[in-house]
Design a protein around this motif. Structure first.
Motif, PDB file in Angstrom:
ATOM      1  N   LEU A 186      39.831  19.022  10.244  1.00  0.00           N
ATOM      2  CA  LEU A 186      38.897  20.137  10.388  1.00  0.00           C
ATOM      3  C   LEU A 186      37.583  19.843   9.685  1.00  0.00           C
ATOM      4  N   THR A 187      36.515  19.693  10.453  1.00  0.00           N
ATOM      5  CA  THR A 187      35.182  19.496   9.883  1.00  0.00           C
ATOM      6  C   THR A 187      34.211  20.447  10.563  1.00  0.00           C
ATOM      7  N   PHE A 188      33.264  20.959   9.777  1.00  0.00           N
ATOM      8  CA  PHE A 188      32.319  21.950  10.271  1.00  0.00           C
ATOM      9  C   PHE A 188      30.937  21.698   9.687  1.00  0.00           C
ATOM     10  N   SER A 189      29.933  22.063  10.458  1.00  0.00           N
ATOM     11  CA  SER A 189      28.547  22.025   9.983  1.00  0.00           C
ATOM     12  C   SER A 189      27.948  23.401  10.178  1.00  0.00           C
ATOM     13  N   GLY A 190      27.531  24.012   9.075  1.00  0.00           N
ATOM     14  CA  GLY A 190      26.879  25.310   9.124  1.00  0.00           C
ATOM     15  C   GLY A 190      27.812  26.462   8.801  1.00  0.00           C
ATOM     16  N   ARG A 191      27.256  27.471   8.134  1.00  0.00           N
ATOM     17  CA  ARG A 191      28.009  28.665   7.738  1.00  0.00           C
ATOM     18  C   ARG A 191      28.638  29.340   8.950  1.00  0.00           C
ATOM     19  N   ALA A 192      27.896  29.459  10.037  1.00  0.00           N
ATOM     20  CA  ALA A 192      28.411  30.140  11.220  1.00  0.00           C
ATOM     21  C   ALA A 192      29.663  29.451  11.752  1.00  0.00           C
ATOM     22  N   ALA A 193      29.687  28.123  11.752  1.00  0.00           N
ATOM     23  CA  ALA A 193      30.846  27.383  12.255  1.00  0.00           C
ATOM     24  C   ALA A 193      32.060  27.577  11.352  1.00  0.00           C
ATOM     25  N   VAL A 194      31.854  27.549  10.044  1.00  0.00           N
ATOM     26  CA  VAL A 194      32.954  27.763   9.107  1.00  0.00           C
ATOM     27  C   VAL A 194      33.508  29.171   9.280  1.00  0.00           C
ATOM     28  N   LEU A 195      32.622  30.159   9.303  1.00  0.00           N
ATOM     29  CA  LEU A 195      33.062  31.551   9.450  1.00  0.00           C
ATOM     30  C   LEU A 195      33.766  31.782  10.781  1.00  0.00           C
ATOM     31  N   SER A 196      33.261  31.192  11.829  1.00  0.00           N
ATOM     32  CA  SER A 196      33.878  31.345  13.142  1.00  0.00           C
ATOM     33  C   SER A 196      35.316  30.837  13.122  1.00  0.00           C
ATOM     34  N   PHE A 197      35.532  29.653  12.576  1.00  0.00           N
ATOM     35  CA  PHE A 197      36.883  29.108  12.508  1.00  0.00           C
ATOM     36  C   PHE A 197      37.783  30.001  11.667  1.00  0.00           C
ATOM     37  N   MET A 198      37.326  30.390  10.493  1.00  0.00           N
ATOM     38  CA  MET A 198      38.168  31.178   9.589  1.00  0.00           C
ATOM     39  C   MET A 198      38.543  32.524  10.208  1.00  0.00           C
ATOM     40  N   THR A 199      37.565  33.222  10.771  1.00  0.00           N
ATOM     41  CA  THR A 199      37.855  34.544  11.328  1.00  0.00           C
ATOM     42  C   THR A 199      38.752  34.459  12.556  1.00  0.00           C
ATOM     43  N   GLU A 200      38.615  33.407  13.339  1.00  0.00           N
ATOM     44  CA  GLU A 200      39.432  33.261  14.548  1.00  0.00           C
ATOM     45  C   GLU A 200      40.847  32.761  14.250  1.00  0.00           C
ATOM     46  N   ASN A 201      41.024  32.019  13.160  1.00  0.00           N
ATOM     47  CA  ASN A 201      42.319  31.386  12.903  1.00  0.00           C
ATOM     48  C   ASN A 201      43.075  31.920  11.698  1.00  0.00           C
ATOM     49  N   LEU A 202      42.397  32.645  10.823  1.00  0.00           N
ATOM     50  CA  LEU A 202      43.062  33.169   9.630  1.00  0.00           C
ATOM     51  C   LEU A 202      42.928  34.686   9.569  1.00  0.00           C
ATOM     52  N   GLY A 203      43.272  35.331  10.664  1.00  0.00           N
ATOM     53  CA  GLY A 203      43.201  36.793  10.742  1.00  0.00           C
ATOM     54  C   GLY A 203      44.284  37.461   9.911  1.00  0.00           C
ATOM     55  N   SER A 204      44.446  38.747  10.108  1.00  0.00           N
ATOM     56  CA  SER A 204      45.367  39.533   9.286  1.00  0.00           C
ATOM     57  C   SER A 204      46.825  39.147   9.474  1.00  0.00           C
ATOM     58  N   ASP A 205      47.163  38.433  10.551  1.00  0.00           N
ATOM     59  CA  ASP A 205      48.551  38.021  10.764  1.00  0.00           C
ATOM     60  C   ASP A 205      48.862  36.653  10.143  1.00  0.00           C
ATOM     61  N   VAL A 206      47.888  36.079   9.449  1.00  0.00           N
ATOM     62  CA  VAL A 206      48.092  34.820   8.731  1.00  0.00           C
ATOM     63  C   VAL A 206      47.811  35.087   7.251  1.00  0.00           C
ATOM     64  N   ILE A 207      48.830  34.978   6.446  1.00  0.00           N
ATOM     65  CA  ILE A 207      48.725  35.245   5.006  1.00  0.00           C
ATOM     66  C   ILE A 207      48.402  33.928   4.311  1.00  0.00           C
ATOM     67  N   THR A 208      47.371  33.934   3.487  1.00  0.00           N
ATOM     68  CA  THR A 208      46.998  32.743   2.732  1.00  0.00           C
ATOM     69  C   THR A 208      46.899  33.062   1.254  1.00  0.00           C
TER      70      THR A 208
ATOM     71  N   THR B  31      26.016  28.164   1.648  1.00  0.00           N
ATOM     72  CA  THR B  31      24.639  28.049   2.119  1.00  0.00           C
ATOM     73  C   THR B  31      24.658  28.055   3.654  1.00  0.00           C
ATOM     74  N   GLU B  32      23.541  28.347   4.237  1.00  0.00           N
ATOM     75  CA  GLU B  32      23.428  28.367   5.701  1.00  0.00           C
ATOM     76  C   GLU B  32      23.777  27.008   6.301  1.00  0.00           C
ATOM     77  N   ASP B  33      23.420  25.923   5.604  1.00  0.00           N
ATOM     78  CA  ASP B  33      23.624  24.571   6.127  1.00  0.00           C
ATOM     79  C   ASP B  33      24.857  23.870   5.539  1.00  0.00           C
ATOM     80  N   VAL B  34      25.830  24.636   5.073  1.00  0.00           N
ATOM     81  CA  VAL B  34      27.026  24.076   4.446  1.00  0.00           C
ATOM     82  C   VAL B  34      27.741  23.102   5.390  1.00  0.00           C
ATOM     83  N   THR B  35      28.341  22.091   4.799  1.00  0.00           N
ATOM     84  CA  THR B  35      29.267  21.224   5.535  1.00  0.00           C
ATOM     85  C   THR B  35      30.634  21.401   4.901  1.00  0.00           C
ATOM     86  N   ALA B  36      31.677  21.356   5.747  1.00  0.00           N
ATOM     87  CA  ALA B  36      33.030  21.582   5.247  1.00  0.00           C
ATOM     88  C   ALA B  36      33.988  20.641   5.955  1.00  0.00           C
TER      89      ALA B  36
END
Length: 148
Positions: free
Chosen positions: A45-67, A34-39
């Protein structure tokens, strides 16, 4: 909708969340939230909002990090247009640039909301670690990625 159908939809949602995370499909990953997700991922690691979660994931779990995230043993409780869930998690992270291998297990606790159009989305998510271990890939001279 029947409770069984809701449960199946929520299970599919969580599976899509981890698949999209592991394949770096950020549009699909964002669509699970949801737009207002908390994680909250562990104690750090704590986040408020979809944009914050996505920002962290895209910046820290790019193609050179296998999960690889495996979730299983769902315990789901549906109450109208809201639901809660508890999941077991086993994860592996290979951070190639940092020569790091992480393995762990945790218990996820989620809240879900039925959104406009009837789709379920995650409105709160987080886990408490059972264990987390790290190993330097320098300690494994024979370690080789043969596929990626």
């Amino acid at each position: 909708m029947s409770t069984l159908s809701d449960r199946e939809q929520i299970e599919t949602l969580k599976y899509r969340y981890v698949r999209a995370l592991d394949t770096k499909d950020w549009d699909a990953f964002g669509d699970t939230l949801t737009e207002d997700v908390t994680a909250g991922y562990g104690d750090r690691l704590t986040f408020s909002g979809r944009a914050a979660v996505l920002s962290f994931m895209t910046e820290n779990l790019g193609s050179d990090v296998i999960t690889v995230h495996n979730v299983h043993h769902p315990e789901l409780h549906v109450d109208g247009d809201s639901a809660t869930g508890t999941w077991s998690l086993e994860d592996t992270v290979i951070a190639v640039p940092y020569k790091l291998l992480l393995r762990g297990a945790a218990i996820y606790t989620d809240r879900y909301r039925r959104c406009e159009g009837g789709a379920w989305r995650i409105c709160a998510t987080g886990y408490r670690r059972i264990y987390e271990s790290t190993l330097s890939l320098d300690d494994l001279p024979s370690f080789t990625l043969t596929s990626r």
